[in-house]
Design an enzyme around this catalytic site. Structure first.
Site, PDB file in Angstrom:
ATOM      1  N   GLU A  98      59.143  24.717   2.266  1.00 23.02           N
ATOM      2  CA  GLU A  98      57.909  25.508   2.163  1.00 23.02           C
ATOM      3  C   GLU A  98      58.032  26.517   1.029  1.00 23.02           C
ATOM      4  O   GLU A  98      59.135  26.962   0.698  1.00 23.02           O
ATOM      5  CB  GLU A  98      57.654  26.259   3.478  1.00 23.02           C
ATOM      6  CG  GLU A  98      56.731  25.535   4.436  1.00 23.02           C
ATOM      7  CD  GLU A  98      55.282  25.456   3.966  1.00 23.02           C
ATOM      8  OE1 GLU A  98      55.013  25.621   2.766  1.00 23.02           O
ATOM      9  OE2 GLU A  98      54.408  25.232   4.815  1.00 23.02           O
ATOM     10  N   ASP A  99      56.893  26.879   0.476  1.00 18.69           N
ATOM     11  CA  ASP A  99      56.896  27.947  -0.528  1.00 18.69           C
ATOM     12  C   ASP A  99      56.866  29.313   0.139  1.00 18.69           C
ATOM     13  O   ASP A  99      57.544  30.241  -0.296  1.00 18.69           O
ATOM     14  CB  ASP A  99      55.718  27.795  -1.499  1.00 18.69           C
ATOM     15  CG  ASP A  99      54.391  27.585  -0.792  1.00 18.69           C
ATOM     16  OD1 ASP A  99      54.365  27.369   0.434  1.00 18.69           O
ATOM     17  OD2 ASP A  99      53.348  27.631  -1.468  1.00 18.69           O
ATOM     18  N   ASP A 102      54.080  32.730   6.449  1.00 14.50           N
ATOM     19  CA  ASP A 102      53.232  33.879   6.684  1.00 14.50           C
ATOM     20  C   ASP A 102      53.192  34.088   8.207  1.00 14.50           C
ATOM     21  O   ASP A 102      54.100  34.700   8.775  1.00 14.50           O
ATOM     22  CB  ASP A 102      51.863  33.514   6.091  1.00 14.50           C
ATOM     23  CG  ASP A 102      50.971  34.710   5.831  1.00 14.50           C
ATOM     24  OD1 ASP A 102      51.115  35.697   6.540  1.00 14.50           O
ATOM     25  OD2 ASP A 102      50.127  34.643   4.933  1.00 14.50           O
ATOM     26  N   PHE A 151      49.403  39.967  -2.143  1.00 10.98           N
ATOM     27  CA  PHE A 151      48.825  38.694  -2.564  1.00 10.98           C
ATOM     28  C   PHE A 151      49.698  38.082  -3.658  1.00 10.98           C
ATOM     29  O   PHE A 151      49.550  38.386  -4.839  1.00 10.98           O
ATOM     30  CB  PHE A 151      47.400  38.906  -3.076  1.00 10.98           C
ATOM     31  CG  PHE A 151      46.561  37.666  -2.999  1.00 10.98           C
ATOM     32  CD1 PHE A 151      47.052  36.437  -3.397  1.00 10.98           C
ATOM     33  CD2 PHE A 151      45.278  37.724  -2.500  1.00 10.98           C
ATOM     34  CE1 PHE A 151      46.288  35.278  -3.307  1.00 10.98           C
ATOM     35  CE2 PHE A 151      44.484  36.579  -2.411  1.00 10.98           C
ATOM     36  CZ  PHE A 151      45.007  35.366  -2.817  1.00 10.98           C
TER      37      PHE A 151
END
Ligand code: PRP
Length: 179
Positions: A98-99, A102, A151
């Site tokens: 996964e990058d 969250d 972000f």
């Protein structure tokens, strides 16, 4: 630096250091056992391509894409599959790449799915972790870098499908997404 980037969170050199650290851990733990690397599209692709070139065991590669709709339905086990794996995973050692993690919902669902398909083992690695956002408790075996709740874009991470090609990870300027 790209004009839409507020500041750099993780430099190219830090990314490569994190990739090496993760690869070292996987090489040590798997000890030459074959590994099926599952890349979760799309954001994980740059990380996955850097990572597999540092793995020493026999490696197979497959891809999966799930949609983010239904992220809030963590406990239902529901997963909106856009692209499934090509081959049976029974008896295989799986590494999910996964990058970013969250809430943890996506990985929890994918890991549960792979276990139900009788994988021999299911490990998870992620380049970025936002622990402050976690909703579901999922064990992550290899973490590159923990970041604050900002972000993040670049090195696979997008906003509106843009910025995935940036070689570093940056914080997107507010004015780009708040109008
Ligand atoms: C991102 C990321 C994970 C998921 C993490 O994918 O790659 O799959 O969200 O969020 P969670 O821990 O809250 O479940 P995204 O849906 O943005 O898809 P993309 O990689 O194609 O951009």
């Amino acid at each position: 630096m790209h004009k839409d980037v507020e500041r750099i969170l993780v430099t190219e050199a830090q990314i490569q250091g994190a990739v090496q650290k993760i690869a070292d851990g996987i090489n040590r733990d798997l000890n030459d056992e074959p590994l099926l690397v599952v890349v979760i599209l799309k954001g994980s692709t740059p990380f996955a391509m850097d990572l597999i070139r540092k793995l020493n065991m026999p490696v197979e590669l497959d891809f999966m894409q799930v949609s983010s709709y239904g992220k809030s339905t963590a406990s239902s086990g529901f997963i909106n599959m856009k692209k499934d794996l090509e081959r049976d995973i029974t008896g295989k050692n799986i590494l999910i790449v996964e990058d970013i993690i969250d809430s943890g919902n996506t990985l929890f669902k994918i890991k549960t799915l792979f276990e139900s398909r009788n994988a021999k083992s299911v490990r998870i690695c992620t380049m970025l972790d936002k622990p402050s956002r976690r909703v579901v408790d999922v064990e992550v075996n290899y973490v590159g870098i923990e970041i604050p709740d900002e972000f993040a874009i670049g090195y696979g991470l997008d906003y509106n499908e843009q910025y995935r090609n940036l070689p570093y990870i940056g914080v997107l300027k507010r004015e780009v997404y708040e109008h």
